[in-house]
Design an enzyme around this catalytic site. Structure first.
Site, PDB file in Angstrom:
ATOM      1  CG  HIS A 229      -2.006   0.936   1.247  1.00 15.28           C
ATOM      2  ND1 HIS A 229      -2.666   1.314   2.410  1.00 15.28           N
ATOM      3  CD2 HIS A 229      -2.633   1.604   0.250  1.00 15.28           C
ATOM      4  CE1 HIS A 229      -3.632   2.167   2.109  1.00 15.28           C
ATOM      5  NE2 HIS A 229      -3.635   2.363   0.815  1.00 15.28           N
ATOM      6  CG  ASP A 278      -3.964   3.497  -2.913  1.00  7.76           C
ATOM      7  OD1 ASP A 278      -3.847   4.051  -1.802  1.00  7.76           O
ATOM      8  OD2 ASP A 278      -4.755   2.565  -3.126  1.00  7.76           O
ATOM      9  NE  ARG A 370     -11.323   7.820  -0.866  1.00  9.01           N
ATOM     10  CZ  ARG A 370     -10.114   7.445  -0.466  1.00  9.01           C
ATOM     11  NH1 ARG A 370      -9.118   7.398  -1.327  1.00  9.01           N
ATOM     12  NH2 ARG A 370      -9.885   7.138   0.786  1.00  9.01           N
TER      13      ARG A 370
HETATM   14  P1  GTP Z   1      -6.060   6.792   0.455  1.00 14.19           P
HETATM   15  O1  GTP Z   1      -6.448   7.147  -0.932  1.00 14.19           O
HETATM   16  O2  GTP Z   1      -7.217   6.564   1.352  1.00 14.19           O
HETATM   17  O3  GTP Z   1      -5.117   5.624   0.504  1.00 14.19           O
HETATM   18  O4  GTP Z   1      -5.364   8.100   1.109  1.00 14.19           O
HETATM   19  P2  GTP Z   1      -3.930   8.789   0.910  1.00 14.19           P
HETATM   20  O5  GTP Z   1      -2.935   8.125   1.787  1.00 14.19           O
HETATM   21  O6  GTP Z   1      -3.616   8.916  -0.523  1.00 14.19           O
HETATM   22  O7  GTP Z   1      -4.176  10.252   1.547  1.00 14.19           O
HETATM   23  P3  GTP Z   1      -4.310  11.688   0.845  1.00 14.19           P
HETATM   24  O8  GTP Z   1      -3.029  12.128   0.205  1.00 14.19           O
HETATM   25  O9  GTP Z   1      -5.505  11.683  -0.011  1.00 14.19           O
HETATM   26  O10 GTP Z   1      -4.546  12.621   2.108  1.00 14.19           O
HETATM   27  C1  GTP Z   1      -5.606  12.385   3.020  1.00 14.19           C
HETATM   28  C2  GTP Z   1      -5.893  13.630   3.814  1.00 14.19           C
HETATM   29  O11 GTP Z   1      -4.723  14.025   4.539  1.00 14.19           O
HETATM   30  C3  GTP Z   1      -6.304  14.804   2.933  1.00 14.19           C
HETATM   31  O12 GTP Z   1      -7.363  15.489   3.534  1.00 14.19           O
HETATM   32  C4  GTP Z   1      -5.048  15.651   2.903  1.00 14.19           C
HETATM   33  O13 GTP Z   1      -5.347  17.027   2.726  1.00 14.19           O
HETATM   34  C5  GTP Z   1      -4.392  15.367   4.253  1.00 14.19           C
HETATM   35  N1  GTP Z   1      -2.912  15.497   4.167  1.00 14.19           N
HETATM   36  C6  GTP Z   1      -2.112  14.970   3.206  1.00 14.19           C
HETATM   37  N2  GTP Z   1      -0.813  15.321   3.404  1.00 14.19           N
HETATM   38  C7  GTP Z   1      -0.794  16.079   4.516  1.00 14.19           C
HETATM   39  C8  GTP Z   1       0.257  16.748   5.243  1.00 14.19           C
HETATM   40  O14 GTP Z   1       1.446  16.718   4.888  1.00 14.19           O
HETATM   41  N3  GTP Z   1      -0.113  17.432   6.366  1.00 14.19           N
HETATM   42  C9  GTP Z   1      -1.413  17.484   6.782  1.00 14.19           C
HETATM   43  N4  GTP Z   1      -1.691  18.170   7.885  1.00 14.19           N
HETATM   44  N5  GTP Z   1      -2.424  16.877   6.121  1.00 14.19           N
HETATM   45  C10 GTP Z   1      -2.124  16.178   5.010  1.00 14.19           C
HETATM   46  C1  SPV Z   2      -7.929   3.389   0.860  1.00 17.76           C
HETATM   47  O1  SPV Z   2      -8.877   3.297   1.661  1.00 17.76           O
HETATM   48  O2  SPV Z   2      -6.759   3.106   1.182  1.00 17.76           O
HETATM   49  C2  SPV Z   2      -8.191   3.871  -0.511  1.00 17.76           C
HETATM   50  C3  SPV Z   2      -9.575   4.070  -0.933  1.00 17.76           C
HETATM   51  O3  SPV Z   2      -7.257   4.069  -1.268  1.00 17.76           O
HETATM   52  S1  SPV Z   2     -10.353   2.578  -1.358  1.00 17.76           S
HETATM   53  O4  SPV Z   2     -10.160   2.361  -2.806  1.00 17.76           O
HETATM   54  O5  SPV Z   2     -11.792   2.732  -1.076  1.00 17.76           O
HETATM   55  O6  SPV Z   2      -9.779   1.492  -0.630  1.00 17.76           O
HETATM   56 MN    MN Z   3      -5.257   3.634  -0.263  1.00 16.99          MN
END
Ligand code: GTP
Ligand code: SPV
Ligand code: MN
Length: 585
Positions: A229, A278, A370
């Site tokens: 992941h 991801d 999303r």
């Molecule tokens: P999945 O798609 O669920 O696997 O999530 P992800 O790990 O790709 O997370 P993503 O980058 O979408 O960020 C998730 C949330 O964390 C968002 O609301 C971002 O704005 C917040 N976020 C990301 N990076 C940072 C950071 O460096 N600092 C803070 N404070 N928030 C962050």
């Molecule tokens: C996660 O939950 O880590 C995601 C979104 O990237 S999902 O595809 O719904 O699992």
């Molecule tokens: Mn994910």
């Protein structure tokens, strides 16, 4: 409609599933633009999608899922292996035959009056030895259109498959989206997935979490590679050198943002390239390095918090060709979410279609709303993303969402210590999975919900792989989310994470110093670049890196809880590492 394949294994399996589900029609998808145009139009006609303002959001659509169906359901996710031991203590397990029987009861006749779409897809660059073919049968147009963005759908899959029987068999039935009849079941020994009762993201886009992680990790152990992941990014220096890094953060903990990072202005000439946001499939290369591919072709990203300051590349990516799910809808046919560049609209419809104003108590967009967008739209897309061999990984980063205890950055002493760091990772739960939000739980390597076999064996697999990698990546731990007493984040995050990344690649390339602490190597203040930061100085940095021994004693105790659950499967190296940490503390 023509099937575009003469593969008898596919044809006979589809026939069997048609007999079971009894759809009125079967549509074989080819992934073409003409097909997409037709299916989008049909989805609009059926009320599944709404066309957004074509001037402001070209070729983009809006979808609301059932309010009871807005995230992955971990308690309804099963690994069905012949023994319970194979699934291990961290997965829901069921004996395959009885689960097949139960699912047969749920899927028999489930597509009466409906259409079954046959979605062939390829995970990974065409021609890559690591790429995998899947076929998803689904009665959801939303799934078809999302899969078209997220995977290489159509002929690429048939070509890779040839007349082989080596493809993932995926069946998805919406049913009535009753949470009581929702099941996400994996049969790793048969390379098969059956998902019923949900229409949302990771539960139903079967190439993603189900195939690329749960089944993938199972196959990876058997075949000698890793399904993780993890995002993958490339750091290009002003002199054009590229260093690739993979990073595992739990769901909604910053992977997409980190993968698309735009360096602060002080980093003139530095450039980040996105390989994946991801999932990473990694294998020991013939040259002794660890190589990685991104099996996906699009981003299923968290909308809230995404804006031109936090993630300009994501904003550019989703400017067109995007499906938005469970965000808010403005009267002019545009979308909005908490943390958008635009101010809160004076009126709009919330993610459930209810009138919303800034005075409303609830959020306009669901916290796990999303966007689904093609990686081709990403201005920072790495050239290497279509390279069948992938990219060589110089550093692996594990990160969590921790309000306290964990410093901003720290480097493991060696591979085994790094595996221990990843294995003991804790993070606050987020809205990406149904259930309570904000509770610290152990999420080893961000794989707790995604490891398709025994977690203890997974740690062993990580340790064993070291022997096949002559030049192992260095392993690091980060935490963007530490908070001060006032409840505010101590670290500005986003683009400023470049500063951490810079130290990481300098360490990987052996060109910067570090300081030994009980947790691992950390940057000395003089080794960490704070140039050009506003309202952040070396004392803030030291605060962020502070190791509180009292907190760490509690941390080790809470790590023990996971180790106790896994105890009889836990590699002894993990116990030794725990003892060493306690001794250092
Ligand atoms: P999945 O798609 O669920 O696997 O999530 P992800 O790990 O790709 O997370 P993503 O980058 O979408 O960020 C998730 C949330 O964390 C968002 O609301 C971002 O704005 C917040 N976020 C990301 N990076 C940072 C950071 O460096 N600092 C803070 N404070 N928030 C962050
Ligand atoms: C996660 O939950 O880590 C995601 C979104 O990237 S999902 O595809 O719904 O699992
Ligand atoms: Mn994910």
């Amino acid at each position: 409609m023509s099937s575009h394949t003469t593969n008898l294994n596919v044809l006979s399996w589809v026939q069997e599933q048609v007999r079971l589900c009894q759809p009125d029609r079967v549509v074989w998808c080819d992934g073409s633009d003409q097909e997409a145009e037709r299916l989008y139009q049909q989805a609009v006609n059926e009320g599944i999608l709404l066309r957004l303002n074509p001037e402001k959001h070209p070729r983009s659509y809006y979808h609301r899922s059932n309010p009871n169906d807005v995230a992955r359901v971990e308690q309804m996710t099963y690994i069905c292996t012949s023994t319970e031991e194979e699934a291990g203590p961290t997965n829901n397990w069921c004996e395959p035959r009885s689960m097949y029987r139960r699912l047969e009861g749920l899927t028999r006749g489930a597509m009466k009056g409906r259409t079954m779409y046959v979605v062939p897809y390829l995970m990974g660059p065409p021609g890559s030895p690591l790429a995998k073919v899947g076929v998803e049968l689904t009665d959801s147009l939303y799934v078809v259109l999302n899969m078209r963005i997220m995977t290489r759908m159509g002929d690429a899959a048939w070509q890779q498959l040839g007349d082989s029987d080596d493809f993932n068999r995926g069946l998805h039935c919406l049913l009535d989206q009753n949470p009581e009849r929702r099941l996400i079941c994996h049969f790793p020994q048969d390379n098969a997935i059956i998902s019923v009762g949900s229409g949302y993201g990771g539960n139903v886009l079967l190439g993603k979490k189900c195939l690329a992680l749960r089944i993938g990790s199972y196959l990876g152990r058997r075949e000698g590679w890793l399904a993780e992941h993890m995002l993958i990014l490339g750091v290009e220096s002003p002199t054009g050198e590229k260093t690739f890094v993979a990073a595992a953060f739990p769901s909604a903990c910053g992977k997409t943002n980190f993968a698309m990072l735009v360096p602060p202005t002080a980093y003139k000439g530095w450039k980040i390239w996105t390989v994946g946001d991801d999932i990473a499939w990694m294998y020991p290369g013939a040259d002794g390095r660890l190589w990685a591919i991104n099996p996906e072709a699009g981003y299923f990203g968290v909308a809230p918090g995404t804006n031109g300051a936090t993630n300009p590349n994501a904003m550019a990516t989703i400017a067109r060709d995007t499906i938005f799910t469970n965000v808010a809808l403005k009267p002019d046919g545009t979308v909005w979410w908490e943390g958008h560049d635009d101010p809160p609209p004076s009126e709009c419809l919330d993610w459930q279609g209810r009138p919303w104003t800034p005075a409303s108590k609830e959020k306009a967009a669901h916290p796990n709303s999303r966007f689904t967008a093609p990686m081709a739209n990403n201005p920072s897309l790495a050239r290497e993303v279509n390279d069948p061999a992938g990219v060589p990984i110089s550093a692996i980063i594990f990160g969590g969402r921790r309000a306290s205890t964990l410093p901003l950055v720290c480097e493991a002493f060696n591979w085994v210590h790094g595996v221990y760091m990843g294995a003991t990772m804790g993070s606050e739960t987020t809205a990406a999975a149904s259930g309570a939000v904000g509770q610290v739980r152990r999420d080893p390597m961000a794989m707790l919900p995604f490891c398709g076999y025994n977690m203890g064996w997974y740690f062993r697999h990580w340790l064993n792989l070291r022997k096949k990698i002559k030049l192992p990546p260095r392993i690091f731990q980060v935490n963007w989310f530490r908070k001060g007493n006032d409840g505010r984040f101590l670290w500005p995050g986003f683009g400023e994470n470049m500063r951490v990344l810079k130290w990481v690649i300098d360490r990987a390339n052996g060109s910067v110093g570090a300081w030994e602490t009980p947790l691992g190597w950390v940057p000395r203040t003089q080794d960490f670049d704070l140039d050009g930061m506003e309202n952040f100085d070396s004392s803030d940095f030291e605060n962020l890196q502070n190791i509180n021994l009292e907190e760490w004693r509690r941390e080790v105790l809470s790590q023990d809880e996971l180790f106790m659950r896994l105890y009889s499967f836990l590699p002894k190296e993990m116990i030794f590492q725990r003892e060493l940490l306690v001794a250092r503390l």
